[in-house]
Write a protein that holds these residues in place. Structure first.
Motif, mmCIF file in Angstrom:
data_model
loop_
_atom_site.group_PDB
_atom_site.id
_atom_site.type_symbol
_atom_site.label_atom_id
_atom_site.label_comp_id
_atom_site.label_asym_id
_atom_site.label_seq_id
_atom_site.Cartn_x
_atom_site.Cartn_y
_atom_site.Cartn_z
ATOM 1 N N ASN A 135 51.914 60.318 -61.145
ATOM 2 C CA ASN A 135 51.032 60.092 -62.301
ATOM 3 C C ASN A 135 49.880 59.186 -61.881
ATOM 4 O O ASN A 135 50.084 58.106 -61.341
ATOM 5 N N SER A 136 48.651 59.609 -62.146
ATOM 6 C CA SER A 136 47.497 58.845 -61.650
ATOM 7 C C SER A 136 47.147 57.650 -62.535
ATOM 8 O O SER A 136 46.269 56.857 -62.199
ATOM 9 N N ASN A 137 47.836 57.515 -63.672
ATOM 10 C CA ASN A 137 47.566 56.371 -64.545
ATOM 11 C C ASN A 137 47.896 55.059 -63.837
ATOM 12 O O ASN A 137 48.979 54.911 -63.260
ATOM 13 N N GLU A 138 46.945 54.115 -63.862
ATOM 14 C CA GLU A 138 47.093 52.876 -63.086
ATOM 15 C C GLU A 138 48.328 52.090 -63.486
ATOM 16 O O GLU A 138 49.117 51.665 -62.647
ATOM 17 N N ARG A 139 48.524 51.904 -64.793
ATOM 18 C CA ARG A 139 49.668 51.108 -65.246
ATOM 19 C C ARG A 139 50.992 51.768 -64.865
ATOM 20 O O ARG A 139 51.942 51.106 -64.454
ATOM 21 N N SER A 140 51.021 53.099 -65.035
ATOM 22 C CA SER A 140 52.246 53.828 -64.719
ATOM 23 C C SER A 140 52.599 53.662 -63.243
ATOM 24 O O SER A 140 53.745 53.372 -62.881
ATOM 25 N N ARG A 141 51.613 53.853 -62.402
ATOM 26 C CA ARG A 141 51.862 53.698 -60.961
ATOM 27 C C ARG A 141 52.264 52.263 -60.629
ATOM 28 O O ARG A 141 53.144 52.021 -59.800
ATOM 29 N N PHE A 142 51.592 51.359 -61.284
ATOM 30 C CA PHE A 142 51.858 49.942 -61.037
ATOM 31 C C PHE A 142 53.326 49.638 -61.311
ATOM 32 O O PHE A 142 54.020 48.998 -60.524
ATOM 33 N N GLY A 143 53.820 50.143 -62.458
ATOM 34 C CA GLY A 143 55.214 49.917 -62.829
ATOM 35 C C GLY A 143 56.172 50.623 -61.887
ATOM 36 O O GLY A 143 57.194 50.052 -61.466
ATOM 37 N N SER A 144 55.863 51.885 -61.550
ATOM 38 C CA SER A 144 56.744 52.663 -60.657
ATOM 39 C C SER A 144 56.896 51.965 -59.312
ATOM 40 O O SER A 144 57.994 51.892 -58.741
ATOM 41 N N LEU A 145 55.791 51.449 -58.801
ATOM 42 C CA LEU A 145 55.828 50.759 -57.503
ATOM 43 C C LEU A 145 56.643 49.473 -57.582
ATOM 44 O O LEU A 145 57.346 49.106 -56.639
ATOM 45 N N ALA A 146 56.561 48.802 -58.730
ATOM 46 C CA ALA A 146 57.360 47.574 -58.913
ATOM 47 C C ALA A 146 58.844 47.912 -58.853
ATOM 48 O O ALA A 146 59.641 47.204 -58.218
ATOM 49 N N VAL A 147 59.223 49.012 -59.543
ATOM 50 C CA VAL A 147 60.629 49.422 -59.546
ATOM 51 C C VAL A 147 61.058 49.837 -58.139
ATOM 52 O O VAL A 147 62.127 49.430 -57.649
#
Length: 1628
Positions: free
Chosen positions: A360-372
């Motif tokens: 998903n290219s959405n910044e927040r979504s990626r940000f969260g996925s990477l944190a997990v």
């Protein structure tokens, strides 16, 4: 102590418990607590009674009392009787539930009491609470709250009750309608569940280890149903959150099947709360507990909720975390914990979900996925082992994201992956590339700028993070060594990674060093196997070019060199020895340099030498040729970095020098010339430098290639040019020609000297001269530079062989035409600079220029340069093609242009170093020296200095001849030593020094001869730094003496008339300097100019009238002023009649009169005589209506005082001033006395009051007199004390005079007897002000032993005795002070005057006409001093009388009187020792002294400490005496509370019989005017009570004490109230 007293005090404290001041409140509570700790039952009973008797007490007051009860109960629970416990429980329960409404502060305070009691008496508490917790009836809010808090504070006591409580509670839940009740029940259930879980977790410590989880399951499940099904849907968010928290806690206690049944409904319900509430932490915490319980029991239905769960959790983890807001951080951590729980249960599903979300290219979504993902990689290592390749493939998507925030998180993930073995796997190299790419990021902002959004991740921040990550991977993850080495080398050469060079090199150095030290075989790189790596030659080229610009791209120079040294054998087996020797030295140079301090030219030369030595060491022509070929093909990578490209051309030139393959050399030259981007100036120069260096070894081949290129299609206007130049259509023909021209110049200067002369005409000049008529600026600049290089080359050659350069005049003419074509109002191009440098190189060559040719050349060049605007001026663009230089470029261009002019002037002089030649060159510069423009004068003087230096260094003296133009040159240059522009005057003194050095040479002295006078000129330069005119003129005078000494007589006339011209110079400073030099010169050498004097005076007269500058007129008028000594009376009378204040001309006249000691002495006598008989002022009515008078100074005395002041300013009047010093001192001090508070008179002409401070004039004159008498210490002391300002003003005049007398007594004692004698008559003056001043002066003199030493004490004492009866109050006060001062100044004389002193002091203390009590104060202070030295038999009978006199003053509101009386009491102590009556007096005032130890005035405190310390032996107690003497030092701080506490103990021990007197004395101070004293009195009583044994209570009137303290508890000052409350704490 009676019970009623304690009760009264406690009651008063309870009344004050709600004081508006927080400190008082705190102390009241503390005192009640203190009393409560001593007598808990009694105080608790009073608190209860107070609350019962005041049912309408304001809530805040009730709260304070309830809080106090809680504190007593908490600290003394074991000491409180059981009946009291029961009543406290009853009271608290009643207070808590009295109001049906919820009143939080009040009811919480009552609840806290119950909780405190419950820690020990849980059964009694539960009995009371449960009585109000009945089935079927909703309890009070705080009943439930109390149960919840009890379960927290006493887990083991409460859990056994919880089954019953839950049984009663369950039916109530359905009755609750109000949200606040639902909240408190939910909160209680949460606390109960947590307590049960804690109990179960610590069964080994529990009182009943048989308790099990299922004991509570059914009740918890029932409660869960209501909370979950009904309350969780509430509209009130606070309630929803509390219910959610409770549900989470309850899950662990529910039966597994029940929980399994609820999960499908529970999880969606909790997830739904995220949308309804802004605060998510509690929800995530609850969810985490639910998941923990579900996973622990192995729930099967949990999987059905997985999609919605991880979707919602992903939304949470993707929301931004505010690290300044702890709940958001906690929420983030709870969510990650949820992911961990789920990952352990459903690893495949969870990892697939996270990896899909990465797409998903959405910044927040990626940000969260990477944190997990990062969290899972770090926390679930074993579970993630099988997912590594999948994760490696999926991470590519976010790596391509454009957001720096996402990239930052990607870097964190990569770092985690590196530590867990991901980078060694297939595809790991992409992660390394990602890190390196972002080490190479450019800056987002210019230096100094900051991002507007604080959360923005700038390129700089991301780059720094990647730098650190690369370093960490290199140094901390050992298994990555073979992944990174040698693959990181790949990133060194592509231009897009340039900005990453520094971190790359550092990592490679660490890796290489380690491998080299460990002798690992992988250290040696097989470039044939590592096909992606650049070749060794390319690596060396890149690192060498990096080193040439060491401070570029984040300082890549040093790391590049260090890496080159590490790589040595990998580049070529023969390089190691050379580089190990050479590179460390280069690194040392870099360490000691900055970007600004590094000598770039020298640095480049060192690197080219390193390259040359390396190629020699390699000794392999094939390798060298490959190096040159790869360097040539690598040129294009520097198309956007032309300075680097230029250096690479030089490297190629050096490499071709070492090649033996002539065909290869020609081929490379052809390639360079064809591929060069000729449009750019930097590249053209680089090509020329490279080809020039090549010519050093291949002159024939290079010239042939240049000739061939010049004839090629490139220079024919046909379409084929563009083909030849590889489709570079934008290349202009002129630019290609410019490159070729520059190449010829560089060939000339680099070729071997023995080969080049024959080729200059036939090859080089023939090829470039055909372009002389060009209008193109680029070609023009190239031609100028090339001709200069040719000239330079010839100069080097002719040192070894003769040569006539026939085309010299032709080339100079071409150069002049170039410079004439330049605009005169702007410096835009380097044409001037290059032309003059070229001409300077051509000048020494034969044949020489004619006189006219030299004149024209110099005129054109000098005027063209000097007329330019200052370098700070920005020229306007005249055409669209004009380039505007930035300030740095413009500054460099100006510097080069000026330097090349100097070079040219030196070159002209070098051909004919004679005075005539010097004059002929100087005349071009001369007119610019007097320009109105600073920058033009600076350029002219700088050129002159350069010219004269060159002349001195190169002159030859064959015969002893005259330097005939010395006078003219000195006349022009010497006034410039005072130029307003520092740079001009500094250089001017150098010019004079050089001129006189030249003269010494012409006089026949040797080159190394040093004349002391001439050498002294250099020392004068320091003085020129100060722009102060007087210093500059003094310097001019000194340098004139040197000039005068060395100047031949026949040149005097020329010099003098040149200086006359200097009087009207464009710069006023130089006019003044001309006058100073002229006067000095005439004094020294004027005797030889007799016949010229009339003409000189006439010229002076004419010049003087046209000089507007005042200081120049005064300087020139010095000669005229000397004649005034012949007409003294007339001059003085004339000056006295001048309007006041004097203008500077009049003041200068007065000062000039002081130059002759005889004249000065006569004037001083005259002024003193007049001032003695003339009235200092007259009284004038202020106005007819208001009445009243003003003192106005009389004109003549004031004018004479002003004149005297100015006269004394002349240092030469020191002798006459000193001879009459006592009379003059006395005259001025009396004059000052008559001037204080006096207005200036009105000007006769303007009718305006003169702007002059009348007393200030006399004070200034006195000050100057002291300076003349060299009383520096007196002046220093007076300045430090600011005495002069004090003397001038009426309000502080006496203080100022006292300071004057003190300074005189200390530092000018021998002068005082005569001064005193001169002042005595003034004590009988009719002017009161004069009597006051003289009395003040005499009074202070008695303070110093000098009066006795010099035997004028009797005179002073007799005069003071007489002044005791003066009609003026101030005079009497000063006389008393003076009499007291004898004790300090001459203590041995005190007993001689004992009778008179005691009489005077006693009458002073009884003075009636003493409005400010000043005489009284002086009398007490004086008596204190005198008593130190009086014999006992002189005072014995008066001790008690004096003591009684001063006792009333102890409580005076006047601080000074209070202080003096206490001090005097201390002094009296030595006369009362052993006298019982004196001991009684000490005890009478002891309390007063003790309380004044906290007096608001620090001086009174010090006096008390002193008095008590010296009186201590008379108190009659060894303990108290020791205590006073150890603790009561004036400068030591005193802890008053501890001191009084200890003192009361000793008073009780040693003087029990006086306790009644003491406490009555203290009580009187409860009404003191000073709050500090009232507070001290309260402390005194408090400590007295605290330390008093019961048997002594009968000595005290407790009722009065109680009443007094109760009164103080209502004092307006909070500090007093605090101390009163503190004292009450001792009632136990």
């Amino acid at each position: 102590m009676g019970e009623t007293d304690v009760e009264q005090v406690t009651l008063a404290l309870l009344d004050a418990a709600n004081d508006k001041d927080s400190d008082v409140q705190a102390q009241v509570r503390k005192s009640i607590l203190t009393l409560g700790n001593e007598q808990p039952d009694r105080v608790l009973a009073m608190c209860q009674d107070y609350l019962l008797k005041h049912p309408k007490l304001v809530v805040s007051h009730r709260v304070v009392i309830l809080q106090t009860i809680e504190l007593i109960v908490s600290s003394k629970i074991d000491a409180i009787t059981y009946p009291r416990i029961k009543s406290i429980i009853s009271l608290a329960s009643d207070e808590m539930t009295r109001s049906k409404e919820v009143v939080p502060d009040w009811q919480q305070a009552a609840s806290n009491i119950l909780v405190a009691v419950g820690n020990k008496h849980i059964n009694d508490i539960m009995e009371e609470i449960l009585s109000k917790f009945q089935p079927g009836v909703l309890p009070h809010f705080f009943v439930v709250q109390t149960l919840a808090n009890l379960s927290d504070s006493n887990v083991y006591g409460m859990v056994p009750f919880l089954n019953a409580i839950l049984g009663t509670m369950l039916p109530m839940l359905s009755l609750i309608k109000q949200d606040n009740m639902k909240w408190v029940f939910s909160s209680a259930l949460c606390h109960f569940s947590d307590s049960i879980l804690e109990y179960l977790a610590n069964l080994d410590k529990a009182p009943d280890p048989t308790v099990r989880q299922d004991t509570f399951s059914s009740e918890i499940c029932a409660a869960f149903d209501i909370l979950f099904n009904n309350w969780l849907q509430s509209r009130e968010s606070k309630l929803r959150l509390t219910v959610a928290e409770a549900v989470g806690s309850m899950c662990h206690l529910m039966a597994s099947d029940k929980l399994e049944e609820q999960i499908p409904k529970l999880i969606p319900a909790i997830l739904a709360l995220y949308k309804k509430n802004n605060e998510h932490y509690i929800i995530s915490k609850s969810l985490c507990r639910v998941l923990d319980a579900s996973v622990n029991m192995g729930s099967r239905v949990l999987e059905t909720q997985l999609d919605s769960l991880i979707f919602a959790l992903h939304q949470q983890v993707s929301s931004s975390v505010d690290y300044s807001n702890p709940p958001t951080v906690k929420n983030h951590n709870e969510v990650l914990r949820c992911f961990s729980l789920l990952a352990n249960a459903f690893p495949d599903r969870l990892v697939m979900f996270v990896l899909q979300k990465l797409e998903n290219s959405n910044e927040r979504s990626r940000f969260g996925s990477l944190a997990v993902l990062r969290h899972l990689i770090n926390s679930s290592t074993s579970m993630m082992e099988t997912k590594k390749l999948l994760i490696l493939a999926s991470i590519r998507q976010p790596m391509a994201d454009h957001s720096n925030k996402v990239k930052k998180r990607v870097v964190q993930v990569i770092s985690a992956m590196a530590h867990h073995g991901y980078l060694e796997l297939d595809g790991g190299e992409l992660l390394v590339r990602f890190i390196v790419q972002h080490c190479a990021l450019p800056d987002t902002y210019q230096r100094g700028q900051k991002p507007a959004d604080p959360e923005e991740v700038t390129n700089e921040a991301l780059r720094t993070m990647c730098d650190n990550t690369l370093h960490l991977l290199t140094t901390t993850v050992a298994r990555l060594a073979d992944v990174l080495w040698p693959k990181l080398l790949y990133y060194l050469t592509p231009p897009q990674y340039s900005n990453a060079t520094t971190p790359l090199c550092k990592s490679l150095i660490v890796l290489g060093q380690k491998k080299k030290e460990n002798k690992e075989p992988t250290f040696i790189i097989d470039f044939s196997q590592e096909v992606n790596l650049p070749s060794p030659q390319t690596l060396m080229i890149k690192l060498l070019v990096n080193a040439a610009f060491p401070f570029n791209t984040r300082g890549h120079g040093a790391p590049s060199l260090s890496l080159l040294q590490i790589l040595s054998i990998n580049i070529h087996r023969n390089t190691e020895a050379v580089w190990d020797k050479e590179i460390p030295h280069l690194l040392t140079v870099l360490e000691e340099s900055t970007a600004e301090s590094l000598d770039k030219k020298s640095w480049d030369e060192n690197l080219l030498k390193l390259l040359s030595k390396t190629l020699v060491a390699v000794d392999d022509d094939t390798w060298v040729c490959q190096f040159a070929a790869e360097a040539t093909s690598y040129l294009s990578t520097y198309n956007n970095a032309l300075e680097e490209k230029s250096f690479l051309y030089q490297c190629i030139g050096v490499t071709l020098q070492q090649s033996f393959n002539k065909n290869f050399v020609k081929k490379q030259l052809q390639e360079i010339l064809l591929t060069a981007r000729h449009n750019d100036d930097v590249e053209r120069k680089g090509v020329a430098l490279g080809i020039g260096l090549c010519a050093n070894s291949h002159l024939e081949g290079t010239l042939a290639k240049l000739d061939e290129f010049g004839k090629s299609d490139a220079f024919k206007k046909s379409p084929s040019i563009f083909n030849l130049l590889k489709d570079r259509n934008d290349v202009e023909l002129e630019k290609v020609k410019s490159t070729l021209i520059l190449c010829y110049g560089q060939v000339a200067v680099n070729a071997p000297p023995e080969k080049i002369l024959n080729r200059i005409d036939q090859d080089i000049l023939r090829s470039i001269s055909k372009h002389f008529n060009t209008k193109d600026l680029t070609m023009k600049l190239s031609l100028i530079q090339s001709v200069g290089l040719v000239a330079k080359a010839i100069s080097e050659c002719v040192k070894k062989q003769g040569y006539v350069f026939s085309r010299k005049q032709e080339l100079i003419a071409v150069m002049q035409d170039f410079i004439k074509a330049e605009p005169s109002d702007a410096l835009r191009t380097p044409v001037r600079h290059l032309v003059m440098s070229t001409c300077a190189n051509l000048m020494p060559l034969d044949p020489p220029l004619s006189e006219n040719e030299s004149f024209d050349l110099l005129k054109v060049c000098v005027n063209s340069v000097f007329s330019l605007p200052p370098e700070t001026h920005t020229p306007e663009k005249t055409t669209k093609d004009d380039e505007v230089l930035d300030p740095k470029q413009r500054k460099a261009l100006y510097k080069d242009t000026i330097s090349s002019l100097h070079e040219l002037l030196s070159s002209v002089l070098a051909n004919d170093p004679t005075p005539d030649s010097l004059q002929s060159v100087f005349k071009h510069v001369e007119c610019w020296l007097t320009s109105t423009q600073d920058h033009e004068r600076k350029r002219a003087i700088s050129a002159t200095a350069h010219m004269l230096t060159h002349y001195l260094e190169n002159m030859t003296v064959k015969n002893v001849v005259s330097f005939h133009n010395l006078g003219a040159l000195l006349g022009r240059l010497s006034p410039r030593c005072s130029d307003p522009y520092f740079a001009v005057r500094f250089t001017a003194i150098d010019c004079l020094y050089i001129l006189l050095s030249i003269q010494l040479r012409y006089e026949g002295f040797a080159l190394d001869y040093k004349d002391d006078a001439v050498e002294g000129l250099l020392l004068l330069k320091i003085q020129l730094e100060n722009p102060d005119h007087s210093i500059l003129y003094k310097t001019c005078s000194e340098l004139t003496k040197v000039m005068s000494k060395r100047l031949p007589q026949q040149q005097m006339t020329t010099l003098v008339f040149m200086l006359f011209e200097g009087l009207v110079d464009s710069q006023t400073n130089c006019c003044r300097a001309s006058a100073v030099i002229l006067n000095t010169l005439l004094k020294n050498r004027g005797g030889g100019l007799q016949e010229m004097v009339p003409e000189m005076l006439e010229v002076l007269h004419v010049q003087l009238q046209s000089i507007a500058e005042e200081q120049v007129r005064v300087a020139v008028g010095q000669t005229v002023l000397i004649m005034a000594s012949q007409h003294l009376q007339i001059v003085v009378n004339t000056l006295v009649e001048q309007p006041l204040p004097y203008d500077s001309w009049t003041s200068e006249m007065w000062m000039a009169l002081g130059a002759d000691p005889i004249v000065a002495s006569q004037i001083i006598e005259m002024v003193m005589e007049k001032l003695a008989v003339m009235a200092p002022y007259v009284d004038k009515k202020e106005s007819m209506i208001r009445g009243g008078t003003t003192k106005v100074a009389t004109h003549k005395p004031l004018a004479m005082t002003c004149g005297l002041k100015d006269l004394l300013l002349n240092g030469q009047c020191q002798e006459p001033a000193l001879s009459k010093f006592p009379q003059l001192f006395a005259c001025l001090i009396v004059r000052m006395a008559g001037s204080v508070g006096v207005s200036a008179p009105k000007d006769i002409n303007t009718k305006r009051t003169a702007a002059i401070h009348v007393a200030g004039v006399a004070a200034d004159a006195l000050r100057i007199l002291l300076a003349r008498a060299q009383l520096d210490e007196v002046l220093k002391r007076l300045d430090e004390d600011k005495a002069w300002d004090a003397m001038k003003e009426q309000s502080t005049h006496n203080t100022g005079v006292t300071l004057l007398a003190r300074a005189m007594a200390k530092h000018a004692g021998p002068r005082l007897p005569a001064i005193v004698e001169c002042l005595c008559p003034s004590l009988n003056n009719i002017y009161e002000c004069q009597r006051i001043t003289v009395t003040a002066f005499f009074s202070e003199l008695l303070n110093h032993h000098v009066a006795t030493e010099l035997m004028f004490i009797d005179v002073l004492m007799n005069n003071m005795m007489e002044r005791i009866s003066d009609p003026c109050c101030t005079v009497r006060m000063l006389a008393v002070r003076g009499l007291g001062n004898i004790a300090v100044g001459s203590p041995e004389k005190v007993n001689k005057y004992a009778k008179e002193l005691l009489a005077a002091m006693s009458s002073g203390m009884e003075e009636k006409d003493d409005p400010g009590k000043l005489i009284t104060l002086e009398a007490m202070s004086g008596l204190s001093k005198v008593l130190l030295y009086l014999d006992k038999n002189n005072v014995h009978l008066l001790v008690v009388y004096i003591f009684m006199k001063i006792k009333p003053f102890l409580e005076s509101e006047n601080d000074e009187i209070r202080c003096a009386s206490i001090h005097l009491m201390g002094k009296l102590s030595k006369f009362g020792s052993g006298e019982p009556v004196f001991k009684d007096q000490i005890h009478n005032v002891l309390v007063s002294l003790l309380l004044h130890l906290v007096d608001p005035n620090p001086h009174v405190v010090k006096a008390c400490k002193y008095a008590m310390r010296v009186c201590a032996p008379m108190v009659g107690s060894e303990q108290i005496t020791t205590m006073f003497q150890n603790h009561l030092y004036e400068d030591k701080s005193l802890h008053y509370g501890e001191f009084i506490n200890d003192l009361t103990k000793y008073l009780i021990q040693d003087f029990p019989g006086m306790l009644n007197f003491y406490h009555i004395s203290v009580l009187q101070f409860f009404k003191s005017n000073w709050s500090e004293v009232r507070a001290g009195a309260a402390m005194f009583i408090g400590f007295l009570l605290g330390n008093l044994p019961e048997e002594h209570y009968s000595h005290l009137n407790m009722g009065t004490i109680t009443k007094g303290l109760v009164m103080l508890l209502q004092d307006p000052d909070p500090v007093v109230r605090v101390k009163a409350a503190e004292a009450m704490g001792h009632f136990h």
